[in-house]
Design a protein around this motif. Sequence first.
Motif, PDB file in Angstrom:
ATOM      1  N   PRO A 381     -82.256 -52.221   4.217  1.00 56.80           N
ATOM      2  CA  PRO A 381     -82.150 -53.080   5.382  1.00 56.80           C
ATOM      3  C   PRO A 381     -81.422 -52.374   6.505  1.00 56.80           C
ATOM      4  CG  PRO A 381     -81.540 -54.187   3.323  1.00 56.80           C
ATOM      5  CD  PRO A 381     -81.470 -52.719   3.023  1.00 56.80           C
ATOM      6  N   ARG A 382     -82.241 -52.501   7.839  1.00 59.13           N
ATOM      7  CA  ARG A 382     -81.362 -51.995   9.154  1.00 59.13           C
ATOM      8  C   ARG A 382     -82.011 -52.267  10.251  1.00 59.13           C
ATOM      9  NH1 ARG A 382     -80.506 -45.726  11.124  1.00 59.13           N
ATOM     10  NH2 ARG A 382     -79.025 -46.249  12.678  1.00 59.13           N
ATOM     11  N   ALA A 383     -81.556 -53.163  11.015  1.00 59.65           N
ATOM     12  CA  ALA A 383     -82.159 -53.613  12.190  1.00 59.65           C
ATOM     13  C   ALA A 383     -81.988 -52.940  13.404  1.00 59.65           C
ATOM     14  CB  ALA A 383     -81.710 -55.314  12.410  1.00 59.65           C
ATOM     15  N   ARG A 384     -82.580 -51.837  13.426  1.00 52.83           N
ATOM     16  CA  ARG A 384     -82.299 -50.921  14.564  1.00 52.83           C
ATOM     17  C   ARG A 384     -83.365 -51.387  15.803  1.00 52.83           C
ATOM     18  NH1 ARG A 384     -82.987 -44.229  14.158  1.00 52.83           N
ATOM     19  NH2 ARG A 384     -82.558 -44.132  16.431  1.00 52.83           N
ATOM     20  N   TYR A 385     -84.470 -51.362  15.600  1.00 55.21           N
ATOM     21  CA  TYR A 385     -85.534 -51.666  16.463  1.00 55.21           C
ATOM     22  C   TYR A 385     -85.913 -52.976  16.687  1.00 55.21           C
ATOM     23  CZ  TYR A 385     -86.142 -46.542  15.876  1.00 55.21           C
ATOM     24  OH  TYR A 385     -85.871 -45.148  16.000  1.00 55.21           O
ATOM     25  N   TRP A 386     -85.710 -53.951  15.743  1.00 48.00           N
ATOM     26  CA  TRP A 386     -85.962 -55.404  15.811  1.00 48.00           C
ATOM     27  C   TRP A 386     -84.761 -56.213  15.667  1.00 48.00           C
ATOM     28  CZ3 TRP A 386     -90.417 -57.725  17.094  1.00 48.00           C
ATOM     29  CH2 TRP A 386     -90.613 -59.152  16.618  1.00 48.00           C
ATOM     30  N   PRO A 387     -84.643 -57.268  16.495  1.00 51.39           N
ATOM     31  CA  PRO A 387     -83.470 -58.010  16.325  1.00 51.39           C
ATOM     32  C   PRO A 387     -83.408 -58.482  15.033  1.00 51.39           C
ATOM     33  CG  PRO A 387     -84.946 -58.723  18.327  1.00 51.39           C
ATOM     34  CD  PRO A 387     -85.343 -57.771  17.486  1.00 51.39           C
ATOM     35  N   GLU A 388     -81.971 -58.631  14.649  1.00 46.46           N
ATOM     36  CA  GLU A 388     -81.780 -58.959  13.056  1.00 46.46           C
ATOM     37  C   GLU A 388     -82.140 -60.474  12.911  1.00 46.46           C
ATOM     38  OE1 GLU A 388     -77.819 -57.957  10.629  1.00 46.46           O
ATOM     39  OE2 GLU A 388     -77.439 -59.668  11.733  1.00 46.46           O
ATOM     40  N   GLY A 389     -82.778 -60.748  11.638  1.00 45.98           N
ATOM     41  CA  GLY A 389     -83.092 -61.926  11.547  1.00 45.98           C
ATOM     42  C   GLY A 389     -84.337 -62.027  10.535  1.00 45.98           C
ATOM     43  N   LYS A 390     -84.828 -63.213  10.325  1.00 47.77           N
ATOM     44  CA  LYS A 390     -86.296 -63.625   9.417  1.00 47.77           C
ATOM     45  C   LYS A 390     -86.903 -64.472  10.147  1.00 47.77           C
ATOM     46  CE  LYS A 390     -83.560 -62.264   5.210  1.00 47.77           C
ATOM     47  NZ  LYS A 390     -83.058 -62.675   4.028  1.00 47.77           N
ATOM     48  N   PRO A 391     -87.367 -64.099  11.270  1.00 46.18           N
ATOM     49  CA  PRO A 391     -88.050 -65.363  11.884  1.00 46.18           C
ATOM     50  C   PRO A 391     -89.660 -65.460  11.667  1.00 46.18           C
ATOM     51  CG  PRO A 391     -87.845 -63.760  13.580  1.00 46.18           C
ATOM     52  CD  PRO A 391     -87.209 -63.314  12.300  1.00 46.18           C
ATOM     53  N   ASP A 392     -90.076 -64.472  10.838  1.00 51.65           N
ATOM     54  CA  ASP A 392     -91.610 -64.447  10.807  1.00 51.65           C
ATOM     55  C   ASP A 392     -91.888 -64.298   9.455  1.00 51.65           C
ATOM     56  OD1 ASP A 392     -94.415 -64.048  11.194  1.00 51.65           O
ATOM     57  OD2 ASP A 392     -94.096 -61.645  10.891  1.00 51.65           O
ATOM     58  N   ILE A 393     -92.698 -65.735   9.106  1.00 56.94           N
ATOM     59  CA  ILE A 393     -93.326 -65.945   7.548  1.00 56.94           C
ATOM     60  C   ILE A 393     -94.639 -65.769   7.735  1.00 56.94           C
ATOM     61  CG2 ILE A 393     -91.345 -67.133   6.776  1.00 56.94           C
ATOM     62  CD1 ILE A 393     -93.262 -69.756   6.887  1.00 56.94           C
ATOM     63  N   TYR A 394     -95.411 -65.721   8.984  1.00 55.16           N
ATOM     64  CA  TYR A 394     -96.915 -65.330   9.196  1.00 55.16           C
ATOM     65  C   TYR A 394     -97.219 -64.532   8.564  1.00 55.16           C
ATOM     66  CZ  TYR A 394    -101.062 -63.777  11.821  1.00 55.16           C
ATOM     67  OH  TYR A 394    -102.010 -63.023  12.330  1.00 55.16           O
ATOM     68  N   HIS A 395     -97.177 -63.241   8.635  1.00 52.73           N
ATOM     69  CA  HIS A 395     -97.458 -62.113   7.969  1.00 52.73           C
ATOM     70  C   HIS A 395     -97.273 -62.012   6.342  1.00 52.73           C
ATOM     71  CE1 HIS A 395     -98.944 -59.533  11.255  1.00 52.73           C
ATOM     72  NE2 HIS A 395     -97.899 -60.118  12.056  1.00 52.73           N
TER      73      HIS A 395
END
Length: 424
Positions: A381-395
């Motif tokens: 786990p490393r949030a380098r290019y995407w803001p840290e968090g888990k907002p997306d459950i769609y995919h």
Amino acid sequence: MSHPTYIAAPDDCLLRKDEHRRWLAKTGMRLLEFGAAAEHPQGGYGWLDIEGKLDAARPVTTLQTARLTHVFSLAHRLGVPFARAKVEHGIAGLGLLADEQHGGWYQGQQEPGAATIKHAYTHAFVALAASSAHMALGSRETRELLDRAIDVIDCHFWSDDMGLCLESYQRDWTQLDDYLGANSNMHSVEAYLALCDATGELRWLDRAVAIAERFIHTHARQHDYLVPEHFDRRMTVLYDFHKDLPADQFRPFGLTPGHSLEWSRLLLNLEASCLRHGRPAPAWLLEDAEGLFAAAAKHGWQADGQPGFVYTLDWDKRPVIAARRHWVTSEAVGAAHALLARTGRQQYADWYATWWAYIDRHIIDHDRGGWIHELDESSQPRARYWPEGKPDIYHAFQATLLPLLPLAPTPASALAHSPWGGLI
């Protein structure tokens, strides 16, 4: 005429095993429970942190609200008790995010007087949410939202002359961007298939075929089935677009193997929808779906010698951004399932099992819930290019659900009878 579903799958395929189907259903349910916390008290759906708690400091976005409205609409069709209230909250939230003066939807909560761009990508998800919600609830509110979304697409985004969806405008629709994007058109295909099922109007199916022919059968086919993402309004490929900004969140430089996988599944959904509605299904849909899948597996999976899909490639098919995004592997299992359902070939069963194993080991957060959105080259786990968090459950949620459904109709329509029955 219909396509084979699981009957053609090899005997050792995961999808023939009841325990795997139960695992899919339980994994999907855990995602729904995790995503339920995104309900924002001011309306719509907000950002979840890595613990699954709402980050109320981040603004509500139309994209997040639309995606979760779609997901909870599917959940309602599955019989999830809390889902109806979540759909209604999403519908109300989309009402708050609408531009009452000029029509369409803002990108998110607006500061007074702030400039805004209206994107086809966002409006495709509003149309998807409206379609799924109307098939789930069939209320006056969902009908109004559906009609409103259709009107905006017809008036501003769809181009009959070009056979595709235009990209973006200034807020008052007076200035059209010269840029055209494959990503917004890909999600328009998804939305248009849902609109066809929600309205019974076959023009949406015809539009989806036109988009696929433009972007895939013409352009991707000429580029070894890796999808050119960026074009000008003359449909000239912009090979250097964002070369100086390669990690742009929605328009990264180069080629995105995950989109080849997403398109692969959508072409088979499109083929099945054509046959279901008595429309001729172009023979190239299957050929191109297989070509897209093969290209993504060859050039995207373990492209740097490590497990996982790299996010982007340059035009020489070398990794640019080697980070692993959760949505790419989610779409990979969806594409593998679709091709397995369509062809019954062992190679797709093998890829399906390989990629679910990777998701289970590296992407699902078994301790805190949700799916980890970004991993580094070593699948840590490393949030380098995407803001840290888990907002997306769609995919992620669709990855758990689509293998339990036929290739057509679209999920909200197919869920008249819950495939979760007896599984959880």
